[in-house]
Design a protein around this motif. Structure first.
Motif, PDB file in Angstrom:
ATOM      1  N   ALA A 247       6.419  16.137 -36.307  1.00 39.77           N
ATOM      2  CA  ALA A 247       5.756  14.852 -36.528  1.00 39.77           C
ATOM      3  C   ALA A 247       5.305  14.231 -35.214  1.00 39.77           C
ATOM      4  N   VAL A 248       6.158  14.295 -34.202  1.00 40.68           N
ATOM      5  CA  VAL A 248       5.800  13.729 -32.893  1.00 40.68           C
ATOM      6  C   VAL A 248       4.643  14.508 -32.277  1.00 40.68           C
ATOM      7  N   ALA A 249       4.694  15.851 -32.370  1.00 42.78           N
ATOM      8  CA  ALA A 249       3.598  16.656 -31.837  1.00 42.78           C
ATOM      9  C   ALA A 249       2.291  16.348 -32.571  1.00 42.78           C
ATOM     10  N   GLY A 250       2.375  16.218 -33.897  1.00 41.76           N
ATOM     11  CA  GLY A 250       1.180  15.888 -34.660  1.00 41.76           C
ATOM     12  C   GLY A 250       0.650  14.501 -34.326  1.00 41.76           C
ATOM     13  N   ALA A 251       1.559  13.562 -34.105  1.00 37.64           N
ATOM     14  CA  ALA A 251       1.140  12.205 -33.747  1.00 37.64           C
ATOM     15  C   ALA A 251       0.454  12.193 -32.388  1.00 37.64           C
ATOM     16  N   THR A 252       0.941  13.003 -31.465  1.00 36.77           N
ATOM     17  CA  THR A 252       0.319  13.083 -30.146  1.00 36.77           C
ATOM     18  C   THR A 252      -1.109  13.606 -30.260  1.00 36.77           C
ATOM     19  N   GLU A 253      -1.297  14.634 -31.084  1.00 36.11           N
ATOM     20  CA  GLU A 253      -2.641  15.165 -31.300  1.00 36.11           C
ATOM     21  C   GLU A 253      -3.529  14.131 -31.988  1.00 36.11           C
ATOM     22  N   ALA A 254      -2.965  13.393 -32.931  1.00 34.74           N
ATOM     23  CA  ALA A 254      -3.744  12.376 -33.640  1.00 34.74           C
ATOM     24  C   ALA A 254      -4.183  11.264 -32.699  1.00 34.74           C
ATOM     25  N   VAL A 255      -3.285  10.870 -31.815  1.00 35.53           N
ATOM     26  CA  VAL A 255      -3.633   9.831 -30.835  1.00 35.53           C
ATOM     27  C   VAL A 255      -4.779  10.308 -29.946  1.00 35.53           C
ATOM     28  N   ALA A 256      -4.699  11.553 -29.486  1.00 34.02           N
ATOM     29  CA  ALA A 256      -5.759  12.100 -28.639  1.00 34.02           C
ATOM     30  C   ALA A 256      -7.097  12.123 -29.365  1.00 34.02           C
ATOM     31  N   ALA A 257      -7.041  12.260 -30.701  1.00 36.16           N
ATOM     32  CA  ALA A 257      -8.270  12.278 -31.504  1.00 36.16           C
ATOM     33  C   ALA A 257      -8.689  10.878 -31.941  1.00 36.16           C
TER      34      ALA A 257
END
Length: 394
Positions: A247-257
């Motif tokens: 979830a944290v890794a996915g959130a990091t990618e989402a923030v970058a996008a």
């Protein structure tokens, strides 16, 4: 020594001459083993037969191997059987990805480690990693694991009423995880029936592959009943840690996008997963000190400090915060849910510390860690050390 060429051992249960299985006693498999399970020659013979026939992964004699492991404890398995298992080479149809071969390849490290295993081989981590890669969700895995705990505890409850508190706690945790209503009867007979019903309902919602993986990944080092619960609880926490990390890794990618909404949803899911650990902790608190002392003495080198999922969460959260700072997204979009995640993670660690103090006090933990002292220090570490909520004046 019994070998694969020896006559087959007698079948049928061994006459009961041990203490009642259950809390602070032997497991059911150790207290009332089948005669064949006590003899390594049975497992060796089944392995030899498997090789003679076709050595197909989907025909591997898991039952014979696990029967022996659970009857005697992994640390008591002899070198002859270990050598035979180390020689197994999983394979499936040529040119095809075979799930049965993958399962066998993932499972073998758990049974060939002897007394030199680590955290991953203790839990069967490779099996669960492949499950996740194949699409199994953490809720499915956790539900299946809790169903095993409930079924195991209910199976011995009639002969050992000391297991009532654990069985009730496990049934509550399963009902919460599976989203099923469950009354918690006070009497053993009614409780056993309620457990059977809840386990049946919960398992219906879990894919067969997940149930099979959970079934295979129980290879306790000792003959103790409590270690079976202990392993399942650690497997549940590992599933939670892995889910939080994703979830944290996915959130990091989402923030970058630039997707603050997606990042917020992912972090809220991580908070939900951590909230569900409270019921699992209640199951863990039912472990007697003496039982844990035996486990600790038999699990040297298999410490939870080796958990890559746990360390990954603590390493990746500062990266998420940095990504948010660099993204240009409004900080208030994510800071509240980040603070919730930070608090939920810290609450979990503080609970772990408190339970450790109750069960083992200040003695070393599994794998030779500093036990409660280590956990107390770890509980003070924040996921987002640079994140501070505004404090009221005065």
């Amino acid at each position: 020594m019994t070998t694969a060429l020896s006559p087959a051992p007698p079948t049928g249960p061994v006459p009961d001459a041990t203490p009642a299985p259950g809390v602070d006693g032997p497991s059911l498999a150790a207290a009332r083993p089948d005669r064949a399970d006590l003899d390594p020659g049975h497992a060796l013979g089944e392995l030899a037969r498997w090789r003679r026939e076709d050595a197909a992964a989907d025909r591997f004699p898991y039952r014979a191997v696990l029967g022996h492991y659970r009857a005697v404890g992994k640390n008591a398995v002899g070198e002859e059987l270990l050598t035979a298992l180390r020689a197994v080479e999983p394979h499936g149809p040529a040119g095809a990805v075979d799930p049965a071969a993958q399962l066998l390849a993932d499972w073998l490290p758990q049974v060939v480690d002897g007394q030199q295993g680590d955290y991953d081989s203790y839990l069967g981590t490779p099996v669960y990693t492949s499950l996740t890669a194949a699409g199994a969700g953490p809720d499915q895995v956790i539900t299946a694991l809790l169903a095993e705990v409930v079924a195991t505890e209910a199976a011995v409850l009639a002969g050992n009423p000391a297991g009532l508190p654990r069985t009730r706690a496990a049934l509550r945790a399963l009902a919460a995880a599976a989203g099923i209503p469950a009354l918690i009867p006070g009497e053993s007979e009614d409780l056993v029936a309620a457990c059977a019903e809840a386990v049946a309902v919960a398992r219906q919602a879990v894919p067969a592959g997940v149930l099979r993986a959970v079934e295979l990944t129980l290879t306790p080092t000792t003959r103790g009943h409590d270690e079976q619960m202990f392993i399942r609880v650690i497997q549940i926490f590992e599933a939670v840690f892995a889910a939080v990390g994703r979830a944290v890794a996915g959130a990091t990618e989402a923030v970058a996008a630039g997707r603050a909404d997606l990042a917020r949803d992912l972090l809220a899911e991580a908070v939900r997963q951590l909230a569900g650990t409270s019921g699992v902790f209640r199951v863990l608190t039912t472990m007697p000190k003496d039982a844990f002392a035996v486990i600790r003495a038999n699990t040297d080198g298999r410490s939870a400090v080796q958990s890559r999922s746990y360390r990954g969460v603590e390493r990746s959260c500062p990266t998420l915060h940095l990504a948010l700072l660099e993204s240009g997204l409004p900080q208030e979009e994510l800071q509240p849910v980040m603070a919730e995640l930070d608090e939920a993670w810290g609450a979990m660690k503080r609970t772990h510390w408190g339970i450790t103090m109750k069960i083992i006090g200040s003695v070393p933990g599994t794998g030779g860690t500093a036990g409660a002292a280590y956990l107390r220090e770890a509980a003070e570490a924040r996921l987002f050390p640079a994140l501070r909520r505004a404090q009221p004046a005065g």
